[in-house]
Scaffold this motif. Structure first.
Motif, PDB file in Angstrom:
ATOM      1  N   ASP A 143       0.826  -1.205   0.000  1.00 41.02           N
ATOM      2  CA  ASP A 143       0.000   0.000   0.000  1.00 41.02           C
ATOM      3  C   ASP A 143       0.862   1.258   0.000  1.00 41.02           C
ATOM      4  N   LYS A 149      -6.725   2.960   2.118  1.00 46.88           N
ATOM      5  CA  LYS A 149      -7.892   3.299   1.300  1.00 46.88           C
ATOM      6  C   LYS A 149      -8.287   4.755   1.504  1.00 46.88           C
ATOM      7  N   LYS A 157      -6.214   2.897  -6.409  1.00 43.13           N
ATOM      8  CA  LYS A 157      -7.088   3.258  -5.289  1.00 43.13           C
ATOM      9  C   LYS A 157      -7.941   2.065  -4.851  1.00 43.13           C
ATOM     10  N   ASP A 158      -8.483   1.342  -5.807  1.00 42.12           N
ATOM     11  CA  ASP A 158      -9.371   0.222  -5.489  1.00 42.12           C
ATOM     12  C   ASP A 158      -8.618  -1.071  -5.178  1.00 42.12           C
TER      13      ASP A 158
END
Length: 215
Positions: free
Chosen positions: A120, A190, A181-182
């Motif tokens: 992430d 997120k 993003k998804d």
């Protein structure tokens, strides 16, 4: 060896290894990813040492910066051995490094919260204002054009096609950046991705207005 000493030594090692790197995978990318990693790891209750080490070393093994992925992985293992990192921690770090890459959407299943945190953090640095800047730096380094309306974004690419087939900087938004993003793993990430994603959409709206001479 004390964990803080290992981290300090690793910072110096990575700074030296990536000195002069010009594709957007330089020390400052590592520095930003490491800061994001710490922020996310704290909120997600991940192992901080494992996360920081993987964040610091993740591009040392990258095939874009080595003759091959195998050579890059060997380089990281040798460094961890030189710092007397124990077997279990080494395997956790290596698992993260070898599994977090996007690879045209063909990445591996992640096995730990630590891998999710570092992935992430790396992906957050690929979007937003920094992500836009890195996109164009990388495109320049690989002699890719800014935009060509006749070259369409690629879909359903293999890892090899993603790495080696020519595209454009603007296409990279559709091939990767706008998808990230998804694909965030943690709730913390997120939330951080929302504004960065919106900024990229605003940039593209302005880009097309200027490209078509409408302003």
């Amino acid at each position: 060896m004390d964990k803080n000493e290992v981290i300090t030594n690793t910072i110096a090692y990575v700074q030296n290894a990536l000195e002069g790197e010009g594709t957007g995978h330089d020390w400052w990318h590592i520095d930003r990813v490491t800061k994001l990693t710490k922020k996310i790891a704290e909120k997600e209750n991940a192992n901080m040492f494992i996360c920081i080490m993987a964040a610091l070393l993740h591009d040392i093994a990258d095939e874009k910066l080595n003759e091959s992925e195998k050579i890059g992985i060997k380089k990281v293992r040798s460094w961890l051995a030189s710092q007397s990192v124990d077997h279990e921690a080494t395997e956790q770090i290596m698992d993260i490094i070898t599994s977090i890459s996007f690879k045209g959407g063909n990445g591996l299943q992640l096995n730990s919260v630590e891998a999710k945190v570092v992935q992430d953090a790396d992906r957050l640095d690929a979007i937003g204002a920094i992500g836009i800047a890195r996109c164009f730096v990388y495109s320049g380094a690989t002699s890719s054009p800014i935009h060509d309306p006749f070259i369409k974004p690629r879909e359903h690419m293999t890892k090899e096609e993603y790495r080696h087939n020519k595209s454009t900087a603007i296409n990279h938004f559709y091939e990767k950046l706008l998808k990230l993003k998804d694909l965030m793993n943690t709730e913390t990430s997120k939330q951080l991705a929302i504004e960065r994603h919106r900024f990229m959409e605003m940039f593209l709206d302005e880009f097309y207005e200027e490209w078509e001479g409408r302003r």
